[in-house]
Design a protein around this motif. Structure first.
Motif, PDB file in Angstrom:
ATOM      1  N   GLY A  92       0.812  -1.210   0.000  1.00  0.00           N
ATOM      2  CA  GLY A  92       0.000   0.000   0.000  1.00  0.00           C
ATOM      3  C   GLY A  92       0.839   1.250   0.000  1.00  0.00           C
ATOM      4  O   GLY A  92       1.929   1.306  -0.578  1.00  0.00           O
ATOM      5  N   ALA A  93       0.376   2.252   0.697  1.00  0.00           N
ATOM      6  CA  ALA A  93       0.943   3.591   0.604  1.00  0.00           C
ATOM      7  C   ALA A  93       2.355   3.712   1.161  1.00  0.00           C
ATOM      8  O   ALA A  93       3.041   4.702   0.900  1.00  0.00           O
ATOM      9  N   ASP A  94       2.818   2.728   1.942  1.00  0.00           N
ATOM     10  CA  ASP A  94       4.161   2.830   2.518  1.00  0.00           C
ATOM     11  C   ASP A  94       5.261   2.683   1.473  1.00  0.00           C
ATOM     12  O   ASP A  94       6.417   3.004   1.735  1.00  0.00           O
ATOM     13  N   GLY A  95       4.919   2.176   0.296  1.00  0.00           N
ATOM     14  CA  GLY A  95       5.934   2.066  -0.753  1.00  0.00           C
ATOM     15  C   GLY A  95       5.930   0.708  -1.419  1.00  0.00           C
ATOM     16  O   GLY A  95       4.993  -0.090  -1.263  1.00  0.00           O
ATOM     17  N   TYR A  96       7.011   0.406  -2.141  1.00  0.00           N
ATOM     18  CA  TYR A  96       7.084  -0.836  -2.906  1.00  0.00           C
ATOM     19  C   TYR A  96       8.545  -1.274  -2.991  1.00  0.00           C
ATOM     20  O   TYR A  96       9.474  -0.518  -2.699  1.00  0.00           O
ATOM     21  N   SER A  97       8.703  -2.516  -3.413  1.00  0.00           N
ATOM     22  CA  SER A  97      10.060  -3.042  -3.630  1.00  0.00           C
ATOM     23  C   SER A  97      10.118  -3.686  -5.007  1.00  0.00           C
ATOM     24  O   SER A  97       9.120  -4.170  -5.525  1.00  0.00           O
ATOM     25  N   ILE A  98      11.305  -3.660  -5.614  1.00  0.00           N
ATOM     26  CA  ILE A  98      11.537  -4.331  -6.897  1.00  0.00           C
ATOM     27  C   ILE A  98      12.812  -5.146  -6.780  1.00  0.00           C
ATOM     28  O   ILE A  98      13.842  -4.648  -6.298  1.00  0.00           O
ATOM     29  N   GLU A  99      12.728  -6.394  -7.218  1.00  0.00           N
ATOM     30  CA  GLU A  99      13.915  -7.251  -7.180  1.00  0.00           C
ATOM     31  C   GLU A  99      13.877  -8.224  -8.354  1.00  0.00           C
ATOM     32  O   GLU A  99      12.815  -8.508  -8.905  1.00  0.00           O
ATOM     33  N   PRO A 100      15.045  -8.753  -8.753  1.00  0.00           N
ATOM     34  CA  PRO A 100      15.085  -9.733  -9.844  1.00  0.00           C
ATOM     35  C   PRO A 100      14.287 -10.977  -9.475  1.00  0.00           C
ATOM     36  O   PRO A 100      14.143 -11.321  -8.295  1.00  0.00           O
ATOM     37  N   TYR A 101      13.787 -11.672 -10.501  1.00  0.00           N
ATOM     38  CA  TYR A 101      12.956 -12.847 -10.243  1.00  0.00           C
ATOM     39  C   TYR A 101      13.069 -13.801 -11.422  1.00  0.00           C
ATOM     40  O   TYR A 101      13.365 -13.389 -12.552  1.00  0.00           O
ATOM     41  N   GLU A 102      12.853 -15.068 -11.171  1.00  0.00           N
ATOM     42  CA  GLU A 102      12.886 -16.070 -12.234  1.00  0.00           C
ATOM     43  C   GLU A 102      11.471 -16.273 -12.770  1.00  0.00           C
ATOM     44  O   GLU A 102      10.538 -16.508 -12.005  1.00  0.00           O
ATOM     45  N   LYS A 103      11.326 -16.157 -14.075  1.00  0.00           N
ATOM     46  CA  LYS A 103      10.001 -16.344 -14.681  1.00  0.00           C
ATOM     47  C   LYS A 103      10.139 -16.980 -16.051  1.00  0.00           C
ATOM     48  O   LYS A 103      10.961 -16.560 -16.857  1.00  0.00           O
ATOM     49  N   GLU A 104       9.348 -17.994 -16.295  1.00  0.00           N
ATOM     50  CA  GLU A 104       9.318 -18.629 -17.612  1.00  0.00           C
ATOM     51  C   GLU A 104       8.430 -17.808 -18.550  1.00  0.00           C
ATOM     52  O   GLU A 104       7.300 -17.481 -18.219  1.00  0.00           O
ATOM     53  N   GLY A 105       8.927 -17.470 -19.715  1.00  0.00           N
ATOM     54  CA  GLY A 105       8.119 -16.777 -20.706  1.00  0.00           C
ATOM     55  C   GLY A 105       7.874 -15.321 -20.351  1.00  0.00           C
ATOM     56  O   GLY A 105       8.108 -14.869 -19.234  1.00  0.00           O
ATOM     57  N   PHE A 106       7.421 -14.586 -21.338  1.00  0.00           N
ATOM     58  CA  PHE A 106       7.169 -13.160 -21.161  1.00  0.00           C
ATOM     59  C   PHE A 106       5.726 -12.957 -20.676  1.00  0.00           C
ATOM     60  O   PHE A 106       4.892 -13.847 -20.706  1.00  0.00           O
ATOM     61  N   GLY A 107       5.446 -11.719 -20.262  1.00  0.00           N
ATOM     62  CA  GLY A 107       4.101 -11.403 -19.785  1.00  0.00           C
ATOM     63  C   GLY A 107       4.125 -10.971 -18.330  1.00  0.00           C
ATOM     64  O   GLY A 107       5.191 -10.757 -17.736  1.00  0.00           O
ATOM     65  N   THR A 108       2.958 -10.866 -17.743  1.00  0.00           N
ATOM     66  CA  THR A 108       2.831 -10.345 -16.389  1.00  0.00           C
ATOM     67  C   THR A 108       1.893 -11.218 -15.567  1.00  0.00           C
ATOM     68  O   THR A 108       0.840 -11.649 -16.049  1.00  0.00           O
ATOM     69  N   THR A 109       2.294 -11.453 -14.323  1.00  0.00           N
ATOM     70  CA  THR A 109       1.466 -12.171 -13.357  1.00  0.00           C
ATOM     71  C   THR A 109       1.229 -11.261 -12.160  1.00  0.00           C
ATOM     72  O   THR A 109       2.178 -10.709 -11.597  1.00  0.00           O
ATOM     73  N   ILE A 110      -0.036 -11.067 -11.797  1.00  0.00           N
ATOM     74  CA  ILE A 110      -0.396 -10.248 -10.638  1.00  0.00           C
ATOM     75  C   ILE A 110      -1.019 -11.155  -9.584  1.00  0.00           C
ATOM     76  O   ILE A 110      -1.987 -11.873  -9.865  1.00  0.00           O
ATOM     77  N   ILE A 111      -0.460 -11.127  -8.388  1.00  0.00           N
ATOM     78  CA  ILE A 111      -0.945 -11.974  -7.292  1.00  0.00           C
ATOM     79  C   ILE A 111      -1.489 -11.061  -6.193  1.00  0.00           C
ATOM     80  O   ILE A 111      -0.761 -10.235  -5.642  1.00  0.00           O
TER      81      ILE A 111
END
Length: 682
Positions: A201-220
């Motif tokens: 939420g409003a406190d902020g966000y983090s971004i880090e490298p991740y392993e993912k097969e194939g292109f596109g986006t997954t939202i959980i």
């Protein structure tokens, strides 16, 4: 990992996003699905503009997964995906729109691939009948694109355009209405790196490298815990998800898939037919959305049953529609739509509970369930939908920003509805009369409520019962059958056709060979008085003060007789007091002795209607008692004038009461009326 703060006034803005902008929490799923559709649009667009890329529309899909045990809802797409920088810019900055940036960067190419459409409004008069007017002019559009390169033709035929859905860059944050944490895993097409964006939420966000097969986006989405006022678990229920997708995203152009739990009989070797069968659960991947809207399909691929089935399913109606109209319009604002007229009146149509309006879509995404501004009140019976790519929406996409756009569509629809009704009137009279029986009152109210502003639009759609022809006719048809020399359209009011036929006022008009329109509904006279004249012909009630049906000689004779007996009429007026404005010699009666008419803008029928309403304000027309100078009753009155004034009063009161009964009015003193009759009998 250390969190990064949102750019802009994040706490205040994100709080506004979560708590104030959206009316319904379920909208979050519409927003995320629309974002996924945008991502696939962008990648598909690249295949049309860049060499070496080969994707077909069928390669793309959106997948939804609900995990009740872990309380997570996942939305996955195989669209363009995002780089780390794009995650920073698009998700780390509230109200930063990646789709809007994409549109700006590819403006020229987008114009090139924008679907070509033919204008409907210019050719409106050439449409088929309303019941067959599936007149989206796609044939002409196909001819204009036949010489285009294959990829351009494919894009235009599919109605390709990068959607406006992501234009504000805020839809994603609607997910915080139901989520305590959101995780986005994305890998851009052509990139070797995937990234995970995460925020509570409003406190902020983090971004880090991740392993993912194939292109596109997954939202959980990690859903919030339930509390007394909110049940967030419902968004993990497969039926609820299906309902939301069907309601808002049914016409997203890519398949929205989900593994649904179903039941089937369990296979068993037991052959005992009397034993109850056992069942087992299994999962099957289903497509939840229709994808291609009926209103965007080629009319050659759609038949009447398709339109009828769509109507019954879309508008929860078990009856087929009376008629329908398929529209594709281009002008000030472009739109597609389907309009339906119900076969019968909805149970609550003439009540305060009924809500008018058409479903409003923006590029296939439902924006408003009932947009009332698209329909005037007089056409409130119309059901259907409108889909436009040109709408200016507010930030939540639940309301419109520019009223002029809706007005432009409404004006076009207004013309179309009238045109379709006139075609139905001309080509299928029986069906139109069925429509008018159900909704004709609304057309009349339209004339009255608009104080005549809509009379030119509606007057040709009205039907009235003709006493002469004993059938329903339009004003135009009445004019066609008018007797030579007739300059007036006549009407009479009453509770039924039979009662109107018995009115003394109708006799002379019918004997002259003139037709009379029978008005039996409360609103009829109010509406027809506003119309006042039609194609240069005055419209008059048979009870109007002066019908002007006498010859010059007859007028002179009547004037002389009235002058001779003016003292009689004065005495009768005094006997009735303020019950009537005047007692006079009639110019309209033939075989009947008396009648009541009115002198002024308020008729006796209008008085009855207004006084039947639940208000304390009672009105009264200026009543006039008319006496037939050629009837034996008049001779009896003249004899009493000098010989028996009291009996003259009694006779006058009796005649007035008889006139009240003929008009369907209540006798003010029934006991006195009965006693007067008994007195005469004895």
């Amino acid at each position: 990992m250390k969190k990064k703060p949102f750019k802009a006034e994040s706490k205040r803005l994100l709080g506004l996003m979560i708590n104030s902008i959206y009316t319904h929490k379920e909208i979050f799923l519409r927003e995320l699905i629309s974002n996924a559709s945008d991502a696939m649009d962008k990648l598909y667009f690249k295949t049309l503009t860049e060499d070496g890329l080969s994707f077909d529309r069928s390669d793309f899909e959106i997948f939804i997964e609900a995990d009740k045990d872990n309380r997570t809802l996942t939305i996955r797409d195989n669209g363009l995906g995002m780089t780390k920088e794009e995650l920073e810019n698009n998700l780390g900055t509230i109200a930063k729109s990646g789709t809007m940036d994409f549109r700006q960067e590819n403006k020229d190419n987008l114009e090139k691939f924008k679907p070509e459409r033919m204008g409907e409004e210019e050719n409106e008069e050439e449409d088929d009948s309303a019941s067959e007017s599936q007149d989206t002019p796609l044939d002409a559009a196909e001819e204009t694109t036949a010489a285009q390169p294959a990829e351009e033709d494919e894009a235009k035929e599919a109605g390709f355009d990068i959607d406006i859905i992501g234009q504000f860059g805020v839809g994603f944050y609607s997910a915080f209405m139901v989520s305590k944490e959101i995780t986005v895993i994305s890998k851009a097409y052509g990139s070797n790196e995937a990234w995970r964006w995460q925020s509570e939420g409003a406190d902020g966000y983090s971004i880090e490298p991740y392993e993912k097969e194939g292109f596109g986006t997954t939202i959980i989405l990690a859903l919030k815990d339930n509390h007394d006022e909110e049940n967030y678990s419902q968004y993990l229920d497969q039926y609820k998800i299906q309902d939301i997708v069907k309601k808002y995203s049914d016409y997203i152009r890519y398949p929205i898939k989900m593994a649904l739990t179903k039941r089937r009989p369990k296979a068993t070797e037991d052959s005992d037919d009397k034993k109850a069968p056992e069942y087992e659960d299994y999962q099957e991947i289903d497509t939840l959305n229709s994808m291609v809207p009926l209103w965007r399909r080629n009319k050659n691929e759609v038949n009447g049953e398709d339109y009828e089935q769509f109507y019954m399913e879309k508008f929860s109606n078990y009856e087929i529609p009376l008629t329908y109209s398929h529209i594709s319009a281009e002008g000030t604002i472009s739109y597609d739509g389907i309009l339906y007229i119900p076969l019968n009146t909805p149970y609550n149509y003439y009540s305060k509970e009924y809500e008018k309006g058409l479903q409003l879509y923006a590029n296939g995404v439902l924006i408003m369930e009932k947009c009332a501004d698209l329909l005037p009140d007089c056409f409130s019976f119309v059901r259907g939908l409108v889909d436009s790519p040109d709408l200016s929406l507010n930030i939540s996409r639940e309301m419109l920003q520019q009223d002029r756009q809706v007005k432009a569509i409404a004006k076009s629809l207004d013309k179309r509805i009238k045109s379709d009704l006139l075609k139905l009137l001309k080509n299928d009279r029986e069906k139109y009369e069925g429509f008018f029986k159900n909704f004709g009152m609304q057309l009349k109210f339209g004339i009255y409520n608009s104080f005549g502003a809509d009379k030119d639009k509606l007057q040709d759609l009205l039907l009235y019962h003709s006493l002469k022809e004993d059938k329903m006719v339009t004003l135009a048809e009445y004019l066609e059958k008018m007797t030579e020399g007739q300059e007036t359209i006549y009407y009479a009011c009453g509770s039924s056709i039979s009662r109107i036929r018995q009115l003394p006022q109708t006799e002379l008009v019918l004997d002259k060979g003139y037709d009379i329109l029978a008005l039996t509904e409360d609103v009829d006279e109010f509406a027809i008085k506003i119309i006042n004249e039609y194609q240069g012909k005055t419209i008059k009630s048979v009870s109007d003060k002066d019908l002007d049906l006498e010859s010059k000689e007859e007028k002179e004779a009547t004037k002389e007789q009235a002058e001779t007996h003016k003292d009689l009429f004065t005495a009768m007026k005094e006997a009735l007091g303020d019950k009537v404005k005047e007692v006079r010699l009639s110019k309209r009666l033939k075989s009947h002795p008396i009648c009541l008419t009115s002198d002024g803008p308020l008729s006796i029928e209008m008085e009855k209607v207004l006084n039947s309403m639940p208000t304390d304000n009672q009105v009264k027309a200026d009543r006039v008692l008319e006496i037939n100078g050629n009837h034996p009753v008049f001779a009896a009155l003249t004899k009493l004038e000098g010989s028996d004034p009291e009996k003259l009063k009694t006779y006058t009161t009796l005649l007035y009461h008889q006139a009240l009964l003929i008009e369907g009015l209540t006798i003010e003193d029934p006991v006195s009326f009965a006693n007067s009759i008994c007195e005469l009998m004895s």
